[in-house]
Design an enzyme around this catalytic site. Sequence first.
Site, PDB file in Angstrom:
ATOM      1  N   CYS A  52      -1.491   5.974  -1.770  1.00  0.00           N
ATOM      2  CA  CYS A  52      -0.470   5.614  -3.033  1.00  0.00           C
ATOM      3  C   CYS A  52      -1.267   6.355  -4.063  1.00  0.00           C
ATOM      4  O   CYS A  52      -0.384   6.741  -4.928  1.00  0.00           O
ATOM      5  CB  CYS A  52      -0.353   4.074  -3.403  1.00  0.00           C
ATOM      6  SG  CYS A  52       0.797   3.653  -2.228  1.00  0.00           S
TER       7      CYS A  52
ATOM      8  N   ASP B 200      -2.323  -0.393  -7.373  1.00  0.00           N
ATOM      9  CA  ASP B 200      -2.483  -1.435  -5.993  1.00  0.00           C
ATOM     10  C   ASP B 200      -3.704  -2.252  -6.032  1.00  0.00           C
ATOM     11  O   ASP B 200      -4.139  -2.316  -4.733  1.00  0.00           O
ATOM     12  CB  ASP B 200      -2.033  -0.663  -4.904  1.00  0.00           C
ATOM     13  CG  ASP B 200      -0.689  -0.273  -5.052  1.00  0.00           C
ATOM     14  OD1 ASP B 200       0.210  -0.404  -6.144  1.00  0.00           O
ATOM     15  OD2 ASP B 200       0.035   0.361  -4.245  1.00  0.00           O
TER      16      ASP B 200
ATOM     17  N   LYS C 183       6.405  -1.582  -7.070  1.00  0.00           N
ATOM     18  CA  LYS C 183       7.063  -0.470  -6.204  1.00  0.00           C
ATOM     19  C   LYS C 183       7.206  -1.111  -4.588  1.00  0.00           C
ATOM     20  O   LYS C 183       6.416  -2.114  -4.433  1.00  0.00           O
ATOM     21  CB  LYS C 183       6.237   0.814  -6.166  1.00  0.00           C
ATOM     22  CG  LYS C 183       5.024   0.556  -5.692  1.00  0.00           C
ATOM     23  CD  LYS C 183       4.345   1.872  -5.841  1.00  0.00           C
ATOM     24  CE  LYS C 183       2.752   1.648  -5.542  1.00  0.00           C
ATOM     25  NZ  LYS C 183       2.432   1.293  -3.984  1.00  0.00           N
TER      26      LYS C 183
END
Length: 205
Positions: free
Chosen positions: A146, A16, A102
């Site tokens: 995450c 990310d 995701k």
Amino acid sequence: MVPTQFQKSAALLIVDIQIDFCPGGALPVLEGDQIIPTLNMYLELFYSNECPTFATRDWHPAQTSHFKDYGGVWPKHCIQNTPGARLHPDLKLDTKTVFLSKGMDPQKDSSSAFQAMDRKGKYLLHYLSEMGIKKICVGGLATDYCVKASVLEALKDGFEIFLLVDAIKGFDLNPDDSQKAIEVMRAAGAKTVTFWDVKTLMEEN
Ligand code: VGL
Ligand code: ZN
């Protein structure tokens, strides 16, 4: 040169690195962009050793229970096809890197990279199994969400995890969240390493 065990079975996972998670974005991690040069060093190391690399992105629909407005905890961020959802342009990705998305399910949080899939619906685990990957070096954002979720799931699945402590940053909504997350990951079996450790592992026979 004879390939090492590490080289033959290791992959890099970058979580990310998106505009919205960097300073100026919708859900910024303080100094989140400062790990990018280090991530680029890891990318270069993995590319030059012909090791697989993966990059995930958070990729939410405009309405999802992940967002505060729809029952979740987070401000809106990384909405599909918006500038904030783009990967940070300073991250030097090669076309060899596998992209995975995701967070598309409007009813779920999906914070682990193991819930991420490519355009065809192929999951990270499928790629890793196919490639014979046993060891994963994990960096990116955010340490306390995450990254942590991805590392814990990988450990549960039996992977050896190298947490790249020089290439992660967390939100620290509570001051010690990142430190605590690192301790939880270590207690679950993750090894904490920095660039020179990984470079050494790559070169060992
Ligand atoms: C993340 C909060 C919400 C992350 C994603 O990538 O760590 N954190 N969505
Ligand atoms: Zn999100």
